[in-house]
Design an enzyme around this catalytic site. Sequence first.
Site, PDB file in Angstrom:
ATOM      1  N   ASP A 184      51.819  42.766  37.161  1.00  0.00           N
ATOM      2  CA  ASP A 184      51.080  44.001  36.975  1.00  0.00           C
ATOM      3  C   ASP A 184      52.009  44.966  36.246  1.00  0.00           C
ATOM      4  O   ASP A 184      53.211  45.028  36.534  1.00  0.00           O
ATOM      5  CB  ASP A 184      50.670  44.580  38.330  1.00  0.00           C
ATOM      6  CG  ASP A 184      49.676  45.716  38.213  1.00  0.00           C
ATOM      7  OD1 ASP A 184      50.052  46.777  37.666  1.00  0.00           O
ATOM      8  OD2 ASP A 184      48.530  45.576  38.678  1.00  0.00           O
ATOM      9  N   HIS A 188      43.321  45.560  41.341  1.00  0.00           N
ATOM     10  CA  HIS A 188      44.390  45.056  40.478  1.00  0.00           C
ATOM     11  C   HIS A 188      44.613  43.560  40.633  1.00  0.00           C
ATOM     12  O   HIS A 188      44.713  42.829  39.639  1.00  0.00           O
ATOM     13  CB  HIS A 188      45.691  45.806  40.779  1.00  0.00           C
ATOM     14  CG  HIS A 188      45.747  47.161  40.149  1.00  0.00           C
ATOM     15  ND1 HIS A 188      46.637  47.480  39.148  1.00  0.00           N
ATOM     16  CD2 HIS A 188      45.033  48.279  40.379  1.00  0.00           C
ATOM     17  CE1 HIS A 188      46.476  48.738  38.789  1.00  0.00           C
ATOM     18  NE2 HIS A 188      45.504  49.250  39.526  1.00  0.00           N
TER      19      HIS A 188
END
Length: 449
Positions: free
Chosen positions: A126, A23
């Site tokens: 995110d 990520h």
Amino acid sequence: MAGTEDSPTGKHVAVFAFPFATHALALLRLVRRIAEASPATMFSFLSSEKSNLACFSGGRRDDGGTCPNLVAYDVWDGAPEGYVPSGRNPVEPVEIFLRAVPGNFESVLRAAERERGCNITCLLTDAFYWFGADMARERSVPWVPVWTAGPSALIAHMETDSIRQIFGTSGKMLDAIPGLSAMRMTDVPKEILDATTPFPTMLYRMGQVLPQATAVVSNSFEDIDPIVEGELHSKLRKFLDVGPFVLSPPPPLSDEHGCIPWLDKQETASVVYVSFGSMIRPPPHEITAIVNALDKAASPFLWSFRGDAQAELPREFLERRTRGKVVPWAPQLHVLGHRAVGAFVTHCGWNSVLESMIGGVPMVGRPFFGEQSMNARAVEDVWRIGVAVEGGAFTEEATADALERVLAGEEGKRMRERAGALKEMALKAVEPQGSSTRNFKALVEIVTG
């Protein structure tokens, strides 16, 4: 560190990374592009110390000459001093980290604002971080979450309540949910049906608040799945495909194990490439099944093996240097783009699916967790550019059959043709006038405007 003189426009973007799997690296790739496009804007990249050490070369906390307006800050990972993961629960470090949010981000964000002499003007996070909605609202700044997985999974998380209701009535298909008609209940990430533990709770909250975002950014490209894309545009204020991230710009070739020269010696579309990303290792009996299936297929193979190959693979298998090559790491995008590769045995993580599309290579999918089953289902039944291993796990017979379908005959030829068409779509999207390029320009305006 830098003060207001580094940002004559007074723009300061805070970036919150999720410090697990890939990520943070995916988000950093995007942020570097934005930072290069807007050199007068400050960017503060917040992630765990371990994640930042992995993302920023040499342990630097700034991006050097590449992006001098980008600085990294460490947030607490939630673990007590001396903590060592038990190994019994692979998501244990994630759950510990989630108990520390959002307080760990809030305190470091205030420190970054003081240090850089400028309050934030945008919050780029995110997509997992549901609390970004509240933090941005409190500061009256835009919230722009970034989704790094596949588009079908994003709809699934936004439709969690509907999926749970279908599951409760013993439903097997999700055709009642717009955008998910190709999916079965067995394809849905198990976290969607779990209403108690920290990680699924985070995903549920995310799905509830994403419609509040100023814009949601996706590591995908327009036309990859028009039905799913249409639903996301209808559910969100603004949905921006700016991917594939890996093509903007493509990574330089680093091939310390000689994969490309070895591929140069192989016939076109003959090589089986095997890789399960940086996080996954199939269980020993499935590794044995792959070995036996590769022997049965008698095709040349390149295996990016995560683990101790000398200890875990048969010696005679490793000694077949003329037919196969086992390496600890391979330049995957370059490997999949090589004319010699004819099949990709993969866990169907989203980055791997995209890179296989970019290479025009059909897939043999064996999903393990998360949205990988949804990706595998799309590979087989939506895009028809590969097959999932029958039974959901590697056995010698199922793996050999899947390889034969992909490598040989008319079915494999049609898969390669369809994969080639998707490759052209992806490459066109990142051209100067392509859809992802236009969407990226719109993103820069939102983040730095």
